[in-house]
Design an enzyme around this catalytic site. Structure first.
Site, short mmCIF file in Angstrom:
data_model
loop_
_atom_site.label_atom_id
_atom_site.label_comp_id
_atom_site.label_asym_id
_atom_site.label_seq_id
_atom_site.Cartn_x
_atom_site.Cartn_y
_atom_site.Cartn_z
N GLY A 14 55.63 -62.35 13.38
CA GLY A 14 54.85 -62.67 12.19
C GLY A 14 55.51 -63.79 11.42
N CYS A 15 55.36 -63.76 10.14
CA CYS A 15 55.93 -64.79 9.27
C CYS A 15 57.45 -64.79 9.36
CB CYS A 15 55.49 -64.50 7.84
SG CYS A 15 56.22 -65.61 6.62
N PHE A 16 58.02 -65.97 9.54
CA PHE A 16 59.49 -66.03 9.69
C PHE A 16 60.22 -65.68 8.41
CE2 PHE A 16 59.04 -71.00 9.95
CZ PHE A 16 58.66 -71.10 8.63
N TRP A 17 59.56 -65.75 7.27
CA TRP A 17 60.20 -65.34 6.03
C TRP A 17 60.57 -63.86 6.09
CZ3 TRP A 17 55.76 -67.55 2.55
CH2 TRP A 17 55.79 -68.95 2.58
N CYS A 18 59.68 -63.06 6.72
CA CYS A 18 59.92 -61.61 6.83
C CYS A 18 61.08 -61.31 7.77
CB CYS A 18 58.67 -60.91 7.35
SG CYS A 18 57.25 -61.00 6.24
#
Length: 179
Positions: A14-18
């Site tokens: 998913g989102c790399f921030w997560c």
């Protein structure tokens, strides 16, 4: 003189921030870099291009970890249990091929371990795991504003509503692996 035994691991969930925020909390993880991999267009992609879904790249993180402290297998178990590996090209509200669940292995040993871990965790999910396992071709580092995103933007809505609950899940499932 260092007694560290450093290895790289690259994956997307998913989102790399997560995923970046999760692995910054893990003992033995020395460095976490957000980036892109797995695309089919030449040159260094940009965040804007990745978000279009047209480049074929996934948002990924590349971590450097000390195998004297944490194993690649443990890294993958944390990865597989802190995102949903059963949804194709989707994590929560993030939809598109750039958000696919993927493990990019760096060598044949990592490939074999990835296959074993996916098989071991699959009974814990009702749906089939769709995590791609592929050799790492090229890792492109994301732009500076995407590095340490959660640490620098905790007050933003996405961080509060998406990343903070994932960190709570991490703390519940893997407390023994936290820094």
């Amino acid at each position: 003189m260092s007694n560290k035994n450093l290895q790289l691991a690259t994956f997307g969930g998913g989102c790399f921030w997560c995923t970046e925020a999760i692995f910054q909390e893990i003992k033995g993880v020395e460095k976490v870099v957000s980036g892109y991999s797995g695309g089919n267009v030449p040159g260094h992609p940009t965040y804007r291009e990745i978000c279009s879904g047209l480049t074929g790249h996934a948002e990924v993180i590349q971590i450097e970890f000390d195998t004297n402290i944490i194993s690649y297998e443990d890294i993958l178990v944390i990865f597989m249990t802190t995102h949903d590996p059963t949804t194709l090209n989707k994590q929560g509200g993030d939809i598109g091929t750039q958000y696919r669940s993927v493990i990019y292995y760096h060598d044949e040993a990592q490939n074999e371990i990835a296959k074993i871990v996916v098989k071991e965790v699959s009974p814990y999910y009702e749906a089939a795991i769709v995590t791609e396992i592929s050799p790492l071709d090229i890792f492109y580092e994301a732009e500076k504003e995407h590095q340490d995103y959660y640490r620098n933007n905790q007050e933003q809505g996405y961080c509060s509503f998406v990343i903070t609950p994932k960190l709570s899940k991490l703390r519940k499932l893997h407390a023994d692996k936290l820094k």
